[in-house]
Design a protein around this motif. Structure first.
Motif, mmCIF file in Angstrom:
data_model
loop_
_atom_site.group_PDB
_atom_site.id
_atom_site.type_symbol
_atom_site.label_atom_id
_atom_site.label_comp_id
_atom_site.label_asym_id
_atom_site.label_seq_id
_atom_site.Cartn_x
_atom_site.Cartn_y
_atom_site.Cartn_z
ATOM 1 N N ALA A 163 0.849 -1.192 0.000
ATOM 2 C CA ALA A 163 0.000 0.000 0.000
ATOM 3 C C ALA A 163 0.881 1.236 0.000
ATOM 4 O O ALA A 163 2.008 1.223 0.511
ATOM 5 C CB ALA A 163 -0.909 -0.005 1.230
ATOM 6 N N ALA A 164 0.382 2.323 -0.579
ATOM 7 C CA ALA A 164 1.168 3.552 -0.647
ATOM 8 C C ALA A 164 1.548 4.048 0.736
ATOM 9 O O ALA A 164 2.639 4.599 0.938
ATOM 10 C CB ALA A 164 0.391 4.627 -1.406
ATOM 11 N N SER A 165 0.691 3.839 1.710
ATOM 12 C CA SER A 165 0.978 4.291 3.078
ATOM 13 C C SER A 165 2.184 3.579 3.666
ATOM 14 O O SER A 165 2.857 4.117 4.555
ATOM 15 C CB SER A 165 -0.245 4.061 3.970
ATOM 16 N N GLU A 166 2.503 2.379 3.173
ATOM 17 C CA GLU A 166 3.647 1.628 3.679
ATOM 18 C C GLU A 166 4.965 2.151 3.125
ATOM 19 O O GLU A 166 6.033 1.694 3.534
ATOM 20 C CB GLU A 166 3.482 0.142 3.355
ATOM 21 N N CYS A 167 4.898 3.110 2.170
ATOM 22 C CA CYS A 167 6.109 3.743 1.647
ATOM 23 C C CYS A 167 6.379 5.079 2.338
ATOM 24 O O CYS A 167 7.282 5.824 1.939
ATOM 25 C CB CYS A 167 5.987 3.969 0.146
ATOM 26 N N GLU A 168 5.609 5.384 3.350
ATOM 27 C CA GLU A 168 5.847 6.586 4.134
ATOM 28 C C GLU A 168 6.845 6.266 5.253
ATOM 29 O O GLU A 168 6.877 5.141 5.761
ATOM 30 C CB GLU A 168 4.533 7.095 4.744
ATOM 31 N N ASN A 225 12.260 5.656 0.446
ATOM 32 C CA ASN A 225 11.599 5.352 1.713
ATOM 33 C C ASN A 225 12.612 4.566 2.525
ATOM 34 O O ASN A 225 12.885 3.409 2.228
ATOM 35 C CB ASN A 225 10.328 4.524 1.480
ATOM 36 N N ARG A 244 1.374 10.805 -4.734
ATOM 37 C CA ARG A 244 1.927 11.245 -3.447
ATOM 38 C C ARG A 244 3.292 11.907 -3.641
ATOM 39 O O ARG A 244 3.609 12.906 -2.988
ATOM 40 C CB ARG A 244 2.063 10.056 -2.485
#
Length: 294
Positions: free
Chosen positions: A101-106, A148, A206
């Protein structure tokens, strides 16, 4: 000898062109870079920050040489200088695929490319994986790597804007004089590469959002003025511009299909691209159509 020549937003008259020819002849013992700096100093060809436009000047001198107007000295062979194109003859080593998920690249880190090793890595990735390859950036520019933590995700390039695009210019609503005066307040997203092993839905938008927040400050630090508008060109035959639309960029039309280097207007319609823009401030139109104070 032409009566005038417009290059990178500046019109050079006959006397200025003759001065360039005189300098290249009388200072042939200097390198091309030193000659370009000399021309910039004499003609006061500078950025808003006061820095010389020696990179653009060198490109102009090379163009004039190609047209037989002047003769530059041979390029010096200096140790440590790499080729203008990245060497990708050796097989690349791709890391394991990133699928999440994109949030896991934050958190995302947008890092300026600095130093020979980082520059070589960035150029190699762009040459190997971007369909347009890696070219010497045109004028002012910033290069970024996106990470990241230790994972490499993407590469970006921001450059000087296109000199003239009818759809963009009509959307802004400025005159030719206003465009000549304020064009440098626009920055072009010239390359955007998500590395091929990165398969993360929503990540591209993002990254674009992060770059729109960070890049203006970096540009101001490097060049002494803060941009007001971003632009980019999307090849509609290859891409739908989904990530730009998701990041709230605005499609304003299409190019005529000539490209920056089609000086003789022979390539009309051959490389039509969609034009997207992203305002960085609310009053961008009023400021672009006025007189900027830098």
């Amino acid at each position: 000898m032409p009566q005038s020549l417009t290059f990178c937003g500046r019109t050079f008259r006959t006397g200025e062109l003759e001065l360039m020819r005189q300098i290249t002849r009388e200072f042939s013992g200097l390198g091309v870079t030193e000659i370009a700096r000399t021309v910039c100093e004499l003609l006061e060809w500078k950025r808003p920050s006061g820095g010389l436009k020696n990179h653009e000047c060198r490109q102009l001198l090379e163009r004039l040489q190609a047209e037989g107007f002047l003769q530059l000295p041979d390029l010096r062979k200096l140790g440590g200088q790499g080729p203008r194109r990245a060497d990708v003859s050796a097989a690349g080593c791709e890391p394991a695929a990133i699928e999440c998920a994109a949030s896991e690249c934050e958190p995302l880190e947008l890092a300026l490319v600095e130093g020979p090793a980082e520059s070589r890595r960035w150029r190699e990735q762009m040459e190997r994986y971007h369909y347009l390859g890696c070219r010497v950036p045109f004028g002012a520019h910033l290069r970024y790597g996106v990470r990241n933590r230790e994972r490499e995700l993407a590469c970006l390039l921001f450059t000087s804007p296109a000199w003239k695009m009818q759809a963009r210019d009509e959307w802004i609503g400025w005159s030719d004089e206003q465009r000549r005066h304020n064009l440098q307040a626009i920055v072009n997203n010239g390359r955007f590469l998500i590395l091929p092993w990165v398969r993360v839905k929503g990540l591209a938008s993002r990254i674009l959002a992060l770059s729109a927040r960070q890049m203006p400050g970096d540009w101001e630090t490097r060049y002494g003025y803060r941009p007001l508008l971003l632009e980019t060109l999307v090849d509609a035959k290859r891409f739908r511009g989904t990530c730009y639309r998701a990041a709230n960029w605005i499609r304003v039309g299409q190019t005529a299909g000539r490209g920056r280097m089609d000086r003789e207007h022979k390539a009309h319609g051959q490389s039509v691209k969609d034009i997207y823009v992203y305002p960085l401030v609310r009053d961008f139109r009023q400021r672009l159509c006025g007189h900027l104070t830098r």
